[in-house]
Design a protein around this motif. Structure first.
Motif, PDB file in Angstrom:
ATOM      1  N   ASP A 323     -54.881   2.679   9.675  1.00 57.42           N
ATOM      2  CA  ASP A 323     -55.150   1.628   8.690  1.00 57.42           C
ATOM      3  C   ASP A 323     -54.878   2.250   7.321  1.00 57.42           C
ATOM      4  O   ASP A 323     -55.652   3.082   6.841  1.00 57.42           O
ATOM      5  N   ILE A 324     -53.756   1.869   6.692  1.00 56.51           N
ATOM      6  CA  ILE A 324     -53.347   2.574   5.462  1.00 56.51           C
ATOM      7  C   ILE A 324     -54.335   2.379   4.312  1.00 56.51           C
ATOM      8  O   ILE A 324     -54.281   3.113   3.328  1.00 56.51           O
ATOM      9  N   THR A 325     -55.228   1.402   4.431  1.00 57.58           N
ATOM     10  CA  THR A 325     -56.217   1.231   3.359  1.00 57.58           C
ATOM     11  C   THR A 325     -57.415   2.184   3.554  1.00 57.58           C
ATOM     12  O   THR A 325     -58.217   2.376   2.656  1.00 57.58           O
ATOM     13  N   GLU A 326     -57.496   2.799   4.756  1.00 51.50           N
ATOM     14  CA  GLU A 326     -58.643   3.687   5.032  1.00 51.50           C
ATOM     15  C   GLU A 326     -58.241   5.088   5.469  1.00 51.50           C
ATOM     16  O   GLU A 326     -58.993   6.047   5.311  1.00 51.50           O
ATOM     17  N   ASP A 327     -57.039   5.205   6.071  1.00 52.38           N
ATOM     18  CA  ASP A 327     -56.628   6.496   6.647  1.00 52.38           C
ATOM     19  C   ASP A 327     -55.484   7.117   5.857  1.00 52.38           C
ATOM     20  O   ASP A 327     -54.657   6.405   5.289  1.00 52.38           O
ATOM     21  N   MET A 328     -55.430   8.440   5.888  1.00 49.62           N
ATOM     22  CA  MET A 328     -54.269   9.152   5.348  1.00 49.62           C
ATOM     23  C   MET A 328     -53.098   8.927   6.314  1.00 49.62           C
ATOM     24  O   MET A 328     -53.292   8.956   7.537  1.00 49.62           O
ATOM     25  N   VAL A 329     -51.911   8.782   5.765  1.00 54.12           N
ATOM     26  CA  VAL A 329     -50.746   8.502   6.614  1.00 54.12           C
ATOM     27  C   VAL A 329     -49.870   9.765   6.715  1.00 54.12           C
ATOM     28  O   VAL A 329     -49.373  10.250   5.697  1.00 54.12           O
ATOM     29  N   PRO A 330     -49.699  10.325   7.930  1.00 53.23           N
ATOM     30  CA  PRO A 330     -48.851  11.513   8.056  1.00 53.23           C
ATOM     31  C   PRO A 330     -47.388  11.137   7.814  1.00 53.23           C
ATOM     32  O   PRO A 330     -46.896  10.161   8.391  1.00 53.23           O
ATOM     33  N   ILE A 331     -46.713  11.898   6.957  1.00 54.25           N
ATOM     34  CA  ILE A 331     -45.304  11.568   6.649  1.00 54.25           C
ATOM     35  C   ILE A 331     -44.455  12.839   6.606  1.00 54.25           C
ATOM     36  O   ILE A 331     -44.965  13.957   6.441  1.00 54.25           O
ATOM     37  N   ARG A 332     -43.178  12.614   6.757  1.00 58.77           N
ATOM     38  CA  ARG A 332     -42.162  13.640   6.554  1.00 58.77           C
ATOM     39  C   ARG A 332     -40.982  12.976   5.849  1.00 58.77           C
ATOM     40  O   ARG A 332     -40.776  11.782   6.018  1.00 58.77           O
ATOM     41  N   PRO A 333     -40.160  13.751   5.148  1.00 60.68           N
ATOM     42  CA  PRO A 333     -38.894  13.176   4.673  1.00 60.68           C
ATOM     43  C   PRO A 333     -37.987  12.895   5.868  1.00 60.68           C
ATOM     44  O   PRO A 333     -38.193  13.433   6.961  1.00 60.68           O
ATOM     45  N   ALA A 334     -36.995  12.045   5.664  1.00 62.47           N
ATOM     46  CA  ALA A 334     -36.088  11.695   6.755  1.00 62.47           C
ATOM     47  C   ALA A 334     -34.722  11.311   6.190  1.00 62.47           C
ATOM     48  O   ALA A 334     -34.644  10.729   5.098  1.00 62.47           O
ATOM     49  N   ALA A 335     -33.665  11.648   6.951  1.00 58.47           N
ATOM     50  CA  ALA A 335     -32.308  11.267   6.528  1.00 58.47           C
ATOM     51  C   ALA A 335     -32.242   9.753   6.447  1.00 58.47           C
ATOM     52  O   ALA A 335     -32.714   9.052   7.336  1.00 58.47           O
ATOM     53  N   HIS A 336     -31.627   9.244   5.382  1.00 61.21           N
ATOM     54  CA  HIS A 336     -31.737   7.808   5.133  1.00 61.21           C
ATOM     55  C   HIS A 336     -30.389   7.116   4.958  1.00 61.21           C
ATOM     56  O   HIS A 336     -30.164   6.038   5.485  1.00 61.21           O
ATOM     57  N   PHE A 337     -29.470   7.736   4.227  1.00 63.46           N
ATOM     58  CA  PHE A 337     -28.217   7.031   3.906  1.00 63.46           C
ATOM     59  C   PHE A 337     -27.061   8.015   3.809  1.00 63.46           C
ATOM     60  O   PHE A 337     -27.148   9.020   3.101  1.00 63.46           O
ATOM     61  N   GLY A 338     -25.997   7.730   4.527  1.00 60.27           N
ATOM     62  CA  GLY A 338     -24.793   8.565   4.458  1.00 60.27           C
ATOM     63  C   GLY A 338     -23.910   8.076   3.326  1.00 60.27           C
ATOM     64  O   GLY A 338     -23.367   6.971   3.385  1.00 60.27           O
ATOM     65  N   ILE A 339     -23.803   8.883   2.299  1.00 58.53           N
ATOM     66  CA  ILE A 339     -23.045   8.443   1.123  1.00 58.53           C
ATOM     67  C   ILE A 339     -21.539   8.524   1.406  1.00 58.53           C
ATOM     68  O   ILE A 339     -20.766   7.666   1.013  1.00 58.53           O
ATOM     69  N   GLY A 340     -21.137   9.575   2.096  1.00 59.84           N
ATOM     70  CA  GLY A 340     -19.718   9.721   2.423  1.00 59.84           C
ATOM     71  C   GLY A 340     -19.336   8.878   3.624  1.00 59.84           C
ATOM     72  O   GLY A 340     -20.136   8.128   4.167  1.00 59.84           O
ATOM     73  N   GLY A 341     -18.085   9.027   4.031  1.00 57.51           N
ATOM     74  CA  GLY A 341     -17.604   8.277   5.196  1.00 57.51           C
ATOM     75  C   GLY A 341     -16.095   8.181   5.197  1.00 57.51           C
ATOM     76  O   GLY A 341     -15.409   9.057   4.660  1.00 57.51           O
ATOM     77  N   VAL A 342     -15.610   7.092   5.775  1.00 56.24           N
ATOM     78  CA  VAL A 342     -14.158   6.884   5.866  1.00 56.24           C
ATOM     79  C   VAL A 342     -13.652   6.476   4.484  1.00 56.24           C
ATOM     80  O   VAL A 342     -14.144   5.504   3.898  1.00 56.24           O
ATOM     81  N   ARG A 343     -12.707   7.226   3.984  1.00 55.26           N
ATOM     82  CA  ARG A 343     -12.267   7.011   2.596  1.00 55.26           C
ATOM     83  C   ARG A 343     -11.489   5.692   2.468  1.00 55.26           C
ATOM     84  O   ARG A 343     -10.553   5.452   3.237  1.00 55.26           O
ATOM     85  N   THR A 344     -11.904   4.876   1.512  1.00 57.73           N
ATOM     86  CA  THR A 344     -11.179   3.618   1.276  1.00 57.73           C
ATOM     87  C   THR A 344     -10.863   3.456  -0.206  1.00 57.73           C
ATOM     88  O   THR A 344     -11.504   4.072  -1.061  1.00 57.73           O
TER      89      THR A 344
END
Ligand SMILES: Cc1cc2nc3c(=O)[nH]c(=O)nc-3n(C[C@H](O)[C@H](O)[C@H](O)COP(=O)(O)OP(=O)(O)OC[C@H]3O[C@@H](n4cnc5c(N)ncnc54)[C@H](O)[C@@H]3O)c2cc1C
Length: 519
Positions: A323-344
């Motif tokens: 319950d985020i209003t009562e408990d601490m929330v365990p977190i880690r960073p995480a890969a989110h968005f690939g900026i590179g890719g197939v060149r266009t």
């Protein structure tokens, strides 16, 4: 649901924002086959915000985009993104997308990285989901578009250096081929190369890998954006906990319950996302614990407001008995968005004739070295529409029939523990050695480990083995590009080269596709 045709005019691989928007653009010009390796409604879409610049705010939005890009945005690409964004969003609203607007006005909010308020939200917290819903509804009104689900595209077919179709593993596990005049890659990201990622399980870099093997250029792969705060429950996917929580007052605490961001940045929890992610990594490292994490703390905030403002986050955490209003929330960073890719280019054209790309799989240069939060959905809409328009205008060749090689073996399963273990190894080495904080030695080690794994996926037969091969190739492209960029810039941070080196590296990395030598 319709089956696979032997030939069509256009194949769009991917039923996310970019693929669907392109398909709508193509529908008047010919038959469009949209392929999705999963349920088409499961494309990621994002959970949070999209960006719309009010007319007088285009310049500010451009400015914020260029600042986030850390010197590497292609100005014309960034300009196109912000200038054409409003039109694309207005169009979405006309197609039935519901965005927050008490009475007649749209509600704009401010993001940490923005100098102005130009973030738009759907009611609730799923702007991307709402955009996808409206795009699917629009697609259904166009009879030229067929969306076919659970078809796994494994390779691009080429002839005389032109893409002429796609080979697939069908939903029944059979090999299939579809001939066409042009292919659009809209396959999304590469997040699954990392142990911790906010991305869905479809984000296995298939588009980048297919394009690279077919000979297309790939660009800026070293730039991967990490989200500082994702829910950390050992065996569950990492669920993104929006930056808005910190803007509303959430605190970060280490496992000794001490707040720590003040040591790293004067803005504390409101520091730029990459600074927060690195600070968390450091706190996790010095804690010395094995499966470590830090906490996001909202227990001091008004519970009713938290529940009302973040219903999706509240509900998802409750499913894990937090319950985020009562408990601490365990977190880690995480890969989110690939900026590179197939060149266009800005028209969505890749370096290979007959092949186009849009959305997260593409590298237009608009994001530079780091993406401004919320620019991704806009990118899919703007460059998806552009790529569709170009494909329409360039439709010259009728599709060549291909003979269907039904004899070749292919299958969908069963689950192979060896392949899962190999994917785990890729994810672990990338997280440890080519993740948020990078060093030359670490990245050399990553490249060595990945190259050593390559023979194990040299002849993939099942879908999952193809995904493993694609993950390995995408991971190698990230690790090698990151090793070559001997500076820190945007989302790429090297502890051994912490500063910019404009003289040598104020440019995009480009790798020509083909056979990546594994030695
Ligand atoms: C948790 C989360 C929150 C986000 N929040 C935001 C936000 O608030 N604002 C924002 O702007 N951006 C946000 N993003 C980023 C944004 O959602 C994505 O960048 C964007 O949705 C990507 O769209 P896409 O069309 O390029 O690909 P996707 O939506 O990922 O779609 C990819 C499609 O390709 C298909 N596919 C992949 N490989 C194959 C294959 N081999 N064969 C057949 N089909 C295949 C998939 O099945 C899927 O249909 C968020 C992302 C995540 C993960």
């Amino acid at each position: 649901m319709k089956g696979l045709p032997a030939e069509t005019d256009f194949v769009v691989i991917g039923a996310g924002v970019a693929g669907l928007r392109a398909a709508i653009e193509l529908a008047d010009a010919g038959r469009v086959l949209v392929l999705s390796k999963k349920d088409a409604h499961s494309a990621q879409g994002g959970t949070d915000d999209a960006v719309l610049s009010d007319e007088d705010e285009v310049i500010l939005h451009l400015q914020d985009t260029l600042i986030a890009g850390d010197g590497l945005c292609l100005p014309q690409a960034a300009k196109t993104l912000v200038e054409e964004g409003p039109e694309r969003i207005e169009e979405l609203i006309a197609w039935g997308t519901q965005l927050d607007r008490p009475k007649t006005k749209l509600v704009f909010e401010t993001e940490a990285s923005y100098s102005h308020s130009h973030v738009l939200r759907a009611p609730g917290e799923s702007t991307g989901g709402e955009i996808l819903r409206a795009l699917h509804a629009k697609v259904q009104t166009r009879k030229n578009i067929s969306v076919v689900e659970f078809e796994f595209s494994r390779e691009l077919l080429t002839e005389d250096e032109r893409v002429t179709g796609v080979s697939l593993i069908s939903d029944r596990g059979l090999p299939e081929e579809v001939a066409c005049s042009a292919v659009l890659l809209a396959t999304g990201g590469i997040g699954q190369i990392y142990r911790n990622t906010t991305n869905p399980d479809t984000a296995t870099g298939d588009g980048v890998a297919m394009a690279f093997r077919a000979g297309a250029e790939v660009s800026d792969m070293e730039f991967v954006q990490f989200h500082p705060t994702a829910l950390y429950m050992k065996k569950s996917p990492r669920f993104l906990l929006s930056e808005a929580l910190r803007r509303e007052g959430a605190h970060l605490r280490n496992i000794e319950m001490n707040r720590f961001m003040g040591k790293y940045h004067p803005l504390g929890e409101l520091a730029p996302a990459d600074v927060v992610a690195r600070a968390i990594m450091h706190e996790m490292e010095v804690s010395g614990a094995k499966d470590t994490f830090v906490y996001l703390d909202m227990t001091h905030m008004n519970p009713a407001r938290v529940q009302k403002r973040f219903p999706l986050i509240y509900g998802t955490c409750m499913k894990h008995n937090i319950d985020i209003t009562e408990d601490m929330v365990p977190i880690r960073p995480a890969a989110h968005f690939g900026i590179g890719g197939v060149r266009t280019d800005l028209q969505g054209k890749t370096s290979l004739a007959g092949l186009y790309a849009a959305g997260e799989v593409a590298a237009t240069g608009a994001h530079g070295a780091n993406r401004l939060p919320s620019n991704a959905l806009l990118e899919g809409l703007v460059f998806g529409a552009r790529a569709g328009k170009t494909m329409r205008e360039e439709l010259t060749q009728a599709p060549k029939r291909v003979s269907r090689d039904k004899k070749a073996a292919s299958q969908n399963g069963p689950v192979d523990a060896g392949i899962e273990e190999l994917i785990g190894q890729i994810q672990d080495v990338m997280w440890k050695d080519a993740g948020i904080v990078r060093t030359r030695i670490g990245m050399q080690e990553a490249v060595k480990v990945l190259e050593g794994l390559a023979p194990r996926v040299a002849h993939p037969r099942t879908r999952r083995a193809h995904e493993a091969a694609n993950l390995l190739l995408a991971a190698l492209l990230v690790a090698r590009s990151a090793l070559a960029r001997e500076e820190s810039r945007g989302a790429h941070y090297r502890i051994d080269n912490p500063a910019h080196d404009d003289k040598k590296f104020l440019k995009h990395s480009v790798v020509k596709g083909g056979n990546l030598k594994f030695a």
